[in-house]
Design an enzyme around this catalytic site. Structure first.
Site, short mmCIF file in Angstrom:
data_model
loop_
_atom_site.label_atom_id
_atom_site.label_comp_id
_atom_site.label_asym_id
_atom_site.label_seq_id
_atom_site.Cartn_x
_atom_site.Cartn_y
_atom_site.Cartn_z
N HIS A 117 -5.77 -3.44 -2.29
CA HIS A 117 -5.10 -2.45 -3.44
C HIS A 117 -5.05 -3.15 -4.91
CE1 HIS A 117 -4.60 1.13 -1.13
NE2 HIS A 117 -4.09 0.41 -0.08
N LYS A 134 -12.32 0.16 -1.12
CA LYS A 134 -11.56 0.77 -1.99
C LYS A 134 -12.03 1.20 -3.43
CE LYS A 134 -7.64 0.55 1.27
NZ LYS A 134 -6.69 -0.40 1.80
N SER A 190 0.82 -1.22 0.08
CA SER A 190 0.10 0.01 -0.04
C SER A 190 0.78 1.14 0.16
CB SER A 190 -0.93 0.10 1.11
OG SER A 190 -0.32 -0.07 2.40
C1 LIG Z 1 -6.85 -0.61 3.58
C2 LIG Z 1 -6.48 -2.07 3.56
C3 LIG Z 1 -6.89 -2.83 4.52
C4 LIG Z 1 -8.15 -2.21 5.31
O1 LIG Z 1 -9.23 -2.33 4.46
P1 LIG Z 1 -10.45 -1.52 5.25
O2 LIG Z 1 -11.62 -2.03 4.31
O3 LIG Z 1 -10.37 -0.23 4.70
O4 LIG Z 1 -10.64 -1.76 6.64
C5 LIG Z 1 -6.40 -4.13 4.84
N1 LIG Z 1 -5.34 -4.43 3.82
C6 LIG Z 1 -4.50 -3.72 3.22
C7 LIG Z 1 -3.54 -3.85 2.52
C8 LIG Z 1 -5.10 -2.32 3.02
O5 LIG Z 1 -4.43 -1.45 2.11
#
Ligand SMILES: *Cc1c(COP(=O)(O)O)cnc(C)c1O
Length: 399
Positions: free
Chosen positions: A216, A247, A188
Site C-alpha cells: 500500500h 494495486k 492495510s
Molecule cells: C494486497 C496486499 C498483498 C497482496 O498483494 P496481491 O498482489 O494482491 O496478491 C500483500 N501484502 C499487503 C500488505 C497487501 O495489502
C-alpha cells in the site's frame, strides 16, 4: 449413486449456514466495464471508494497501449514457469526497472504480492532455529508465509517497539540462527505507517534483517512512489523490500527488491517461482509502462495526496472518527458489525461505494468502513461522497 456422492459433501450446507449466521458469507459485487473512480457496480453508478487504484492507472492510455502492443509482439501467455522457459526478455526488463524504481541492486517478480510474501518467508526461514518476528496487524499473506516456513514465529503488538525489543532481546532470539523482522509499510486496514527507522535501528542493534511489505505504499509514498524506505531515507539499510503490482501499478504481480544475492537465491528456491507459471507478457509491459508513468507524471501522486487530505478533513469536519490513518487509506470507525454493514448498504443506495470491514478482518469493536480515494476522483466526486457520508451517518446516529 449420484445423490450419495453428493451427500458426502453435505457438510458444506452447514458451513455455509454458519458463515451466513456470522455475517461472513461474501456476496460478490460485479463491476461492469473498467475499474474507475466512478464505476458501474451491480448495475449502479457509484463513486468508488473501495479499490486500490490509487493513481487511476487501470485505464491510463500508456498502460493500455503497452499491454496491447505486448500481445502483438509476444502472444498472450508463456505456457511455462520462469525456471523452465517462461522468462522472456520483457520479464527481465521489468525486474531491472523495478530495481531502478526502488533503488536496489536487484528485483525478482512473482505472480502476486501474496505469492511473494509466501515465497520470501518460506525460502529464508527454513529451520526451527530461525525466528520470524511479525507485527500483529501484518497482512494475511505474511501470516501464511510464516506458517509455511520452518521458523519459530513471534508476534509483537502493533508498532510497539518495546515489545519488539523484548522479543529481540530474549534468550531464544539471541540463540537464533537468523532473525527476520517483517512489517507492512502502510497497514492495510488502518492506513497508518510502520515506524521503519526504529524497526531498522533495532534490527541493526540485534543483528536481525528487515522485510517491509509496501503493497500500500508503492506508488503512494516516497520518491515517485518508491515506498516507505525511500520516504524515511532508509533505502540503503532495509534489506528486503516487497511490493505489489496489483494495486497502484494496476496490473497483477508482486516483487522482492533487494540484493542480487537474494534474487539469485530466490530463483533457485522460491516455490511459487519454481512451480507456478509466469505472467503473460502483457502484464510485464503494463507494469513497465506504469513505472514510466510514475517517473514522468508526478502529478498523479500529488493529486492522490491532495484528494486524500481533502476527503479525510471532510470526514473529520463532519464528525467521523478516521482512526489512526496517515495515508490515503481512511477508515471511518463504526464499532458495530450490523451498523457498519447498514452504513455501507445505505451509502451504496445513495451512489457511494465504501466497503464495511468486520470481524475477523478487524478486531471486534473496530468495525468500520474503509475508504481509499484515487487520484482520478474529481472535486465533484469527493463533495458528493462527503455529502452522502454526512447524510447517512446522521440517519444512523453515528455523528
Ligand atoms: C494486497 C496486499 C498483498 C497482496 O498483494 P496481491 O498482489 O494482491 O496478491 C500483500 N501484502 C499487503 C500488505 C497487501 O495489502
Amino acid at each position: 449413486m449420484e445423490t450419495e456422492s453428493r451427500n458426502r459433501m453435505a457438510f458444506l450446507d452447514d458451513e455455509l449456514k454458519t458463515l451466513k449466521d456470522e455475517g461472513r458469507l461474501i456476496k460478490l459485487r460485479i463491476l461492469e466495464g473498467s475499474q474507475r473512480p466512478v464505476s458501474i457496480i451491480d448495475g449502479k453508478k457509484v463513486v468508488n471508494l473501495t479499490s486500490n487504484n490509487y493513481l487511476g492507472l487501470t485505464t491510463h492510455p500508456k498502460l493500455l497501449s503497452a499491454a496491447k502492443k505486448a500481445i502483438d509482439d509476444y502472444g498472450v501467455g508463456t505456457a511455462a514457469v520462469r525456471t523452465i522457459i517462461g522468462t522472456m526478455d520483457i520479464h527481465q526488463e521489468l525486474e531491472r526497472r523495478i530495481a531502478r524504481f526502488k533503488g536496489t541492486e536487484s528485483a525478482i517478480v512473482f505472480q502476486s504480492g501474496f505469492a511473494t510474501n509466501v515465497a520470501v518467508c518460506q525460502s529464508l526461514m527454513t529451520h526451527s532455529e530461525d525466528l520470524l518476528i511479525s507485527d500483529q496487524l501484518n497482512h494475511a499473506s505474511i501470516i501464511d508465509g510464516g506458517r509455511l516456513s520452518k521458523a519459530v514465529r513471534k508476534i509483537y503488538a502493533h508498532k510497539d517497539m518495546k515489545d519488539l525489543e523484548s522479543i529481540l532481546n530474549s534468550l531464544e532470539a539471541r540463540r537464533a540462527r537468523r532473525k527476520m523482522i517483517v512489517t507492512d509499510g502502510v497497514f492495510s486496514m488502518d492506513g497508518d505507517i510502520a515506524p521503519l527507522p526504529a524497526i531498522q535501528d533495532l534490527a541493526d542493534q540485534y543483528d536481525a534483517f528487515v522485510m517491509v511489505d509496501d503493497a500500500h505504499a508503492s506508488g503512494v509514498m516516497g520518491k515517485n512512489g518508491a515506498g516507505t524506505p525511500s520516504h524515511f531515507g532508509l533505502t540503503d539499510r532495509v534489506q528486503i523490500q516487497i511490493g505489489t503490482l496489483s494495486k497502484a501499478i494496476a496490473a497483477i504481480g508482486g516483487y522482492v527488491a533487494s540484493s542480487e544475492a537474494l534474487r539469485e537465491y530466490m530463483v533457485s528456491t522460491a516455490r511459487p517461482f519454481l512451480f507456478s507459471s509466469s505472467h503473460p507478457p502483457s502484464v510485464s509491459a503494463t507494469c513497465i509502462a506504469a513505472l514510466e508513468v510514475l517517473e514522468t507524471e508526478p502529478q498523479w501522486v500529488e493529486k492522490l495526496w491532495k484528494n486524500a487530505a481533502f476527503f479525510k478533513e471532510g470526514l473529520k469536519k463532519a464528525g467521523f472518527d478516521t482512526g489512526a490513518s496517515e495515508t490515503p487509506i481512511t477508515p471511518v470507525m463504526v464499532g458495530d458489525t450490523k451498523k457498519a454493514t447498514e452504513f455501507s448498504n445505505r451509502l451504496f443506495e445513495e451512489g457511494v461505494f465504501a466497503l464495511a470491514i468486520n470481524f475477523p478482518t478487524v478486531a471486534r469493536g473496530k468495525e468500520r468502513l474503509r475508504t481509499i480515494v484515487s487520484a482520478g476522483h474529481t472535486q465533484a466526486d469527493l463533495d458528493f461522497a462527503l455529502e452522502k457520508f454526512a447524510k447517512v451517518g446522521k440517519a444512523l446516529g453515528l455523528i
